[in-house]
Design a protein around this motif. Structure first.
Motif, PDB file in Angstrom:
ATOM      1  N   TRP A 111       2.805   8.744   3.450  1.00 13.38           N
ATOM      2  CA  TRP A 111       3.397   7.598   4.144  1.00 13.38           C
ATOM      3  C   TRP A 111       3.179   7.627   5.651  1.00 13.38           C
ATOM      4  CZ3 TRP A 111       8.881   6.947   1.601  1.00 13.38           C
ATOM      5  CH2 TRP A 111       8.739   6.310   0.368  1.00 13.38           C
ATOM      6  N   GLU A 112       3.439   8.758   6.260  1.00 12.45           N
ATOM      7  CA  GLU A 112       3.353   8.842   7.712  1.00 12.45           C
ATOM      8  C   GLU A 112       1.962   8.467   8.217  1.00 12.45           C
ATOM      9  OE1 GLU A 112       4.439  12.149  10.981  1.00 12.45           O
ATOM     10  OE2 GLU A 112       5.685  12.143   9.180  1.00 12.45           O
ATOM     11  N   ALA A 113       0.943   9.019   7.586  1.00  9.36           N
ATOM     12  CA  ALA A 113      -0.438   8.719   7.991  1.00  9.36           C
ATOM     13  C   ALA A 113      -0.776   7.252   7.738  1.00  9.36           C
ATOM     14  CB  ALA A 113      -1.413   9.623   7.248  1.00  9.36           C
ATOM     15  N   LYS A 162       0.839  -1.202   0.000  1.00  6.90           N
ATOM     16  CA  LYS A 162       0.000   0.000   0.000  1.00  6.90           C
ATOM     17  C   LYS A 162       0.873   1.251   0.000  1.00  6.90           C
ATOM     18  CE  LYS A 162      -3.925   2.017   2.396  1.00  6.90           C
ATOM     19  NZ  LYS A 162      -4.868   1.885   3.507  1.00  6.90           N
ATOM     20  N   LEU A 163       1.934   1.240   0.785  1.00  4.10           N
ATOM     21  CA  LEU A 163       2.839   2.387   0.848  1.00  4.10           C
ATOM     22  C   LEU A 163       3.514   2.645  -0.492  1.00  4.10           C
ATOM     23  CD1 LEU A 163       4.502   1.766   4.319  1.00  4.10           C
ATOM     24  CD2 LEU A 163       2.834   3.549   3.739  1.00  4.10           C
ATOM     25  N   LEU A 164       3.825   1.580  -1.221  1.00  7.04           N
ATOM     26  CA  LEU A 164       4.465   1.727  -2.524  1.00  7.04           C
ATOM     27  C   LEU A 164       3.530   2.379  -3.546  1.00  7.04           C
ATOM     28  CD1 LEU A 164       6.305  -1.702  -2.795  1.00  7.04           C
ATOM     29  CD2 LEU A 164       7.354   0.541  -2.411  1.00  7.04           C
ATOM     30  N   LYS A 165       2.231   2.288  -3.303  1.00  8.43           N
ATOM     31  CA  LYS A 165       1.247   2.802  -4.260  1.00  8.43           C
ATOM     32  C   LYS A 165       0.774   4.212  -3.952  1.00  8.43           C
ATOM     33  CE  LYS A 165      -0.325  -1.831  -5.337  1.00  8.43           C
ATOM     34  NZ  LYS A 165      -1.390  -2.819  -5.174  1.00  8.43           N
ATOM     35  N   ASN A 176      -1.787   4.527  10.545  1.00  6.99           N
ATOM     36  CA  ASN A 176      -3.032   3.752  10.452  1.00  6.99           C
ATOM     37  C   ASN A 176      -2.759   2.251  10.426  1.00  6.99           C
ATOM     38  OD1 ASN A 176      -4.589   6.055  10.399  1.00  6.99           O
ATOM     39  ND2 ASN A 176      -4.753   6.102   8.175  1.00  6.99           N
ATOM     40  N   GLY A 177      -1.768   1.851   9.655  1.00  7.55           N
ATOM     41  CA  GLY A 177      -1.465   0.425   9.524  1.00  7.55           C
ATOM     42  C   GLY A 177      -0.929  -0.199  10.796  1.00  7.55           C
TER      43      GLY A 177
END
Length: 117
Positions: free
Chosen positions: A66-68, A57-60, A72-73
């Motif tokens: 990213w931080e948020a 998900k971060l890569l997309k 959340n993750g």
């Protein structure tokens, strides 16, 4: 190359252009890493871990998010920060270090992943 254009833009005081070119390199890195991980995962059997799913998900998403997304993750998704870091490091070892040593692609993708850690 994009790196040369970034240097030229910086020297000419075109900081806005530098930011745009950085985003281009970040998008390139994300796409290339996703493709490499897909190739590797097709040869490996097994389900994706929650850390791997968060990493994908971060890569997309945009790096500004990213931080948020990490917050959340790790809170809502139950992913331990250490598991996410291990997933990123595993990707660095298998994907980035598999690229031509010293190549621009290797440098850009390694820097992109280091920003996540």
């Amino acid at each position: 190359t994009v790196d040369a254009w970034m240097n030229k833009s910086h020297q000419d005081g075109m900081d806005g252009m530098v930011g745009i070119l950085q985003k281009v390199l970040q998008m390139y890195s994300g796409v290339q890493i996703i493709r490499a991980r897909e190739r590797l995962s097709s040869s490996e059997k097994g389900e994706a871990t929650p850390a791997a799913e968060l990493f994908e998900k971060l890569l997309k998403v945009d790096t500004d998010q990213w931080e948020a997304e990490i917050r959340n993750g790790t809170k809502e998704g139950g992913v331990k920060p250490s598991a996410l870091i291990a997933e990123i490091q595993r990707t660095m070892e298998t994907v980035v270090l598999g690229l031509e040593n010293g190549s621009m692609a290797q440098r850009v993708q390694a820097e992109y992943l280091r920003e996540l850690v």
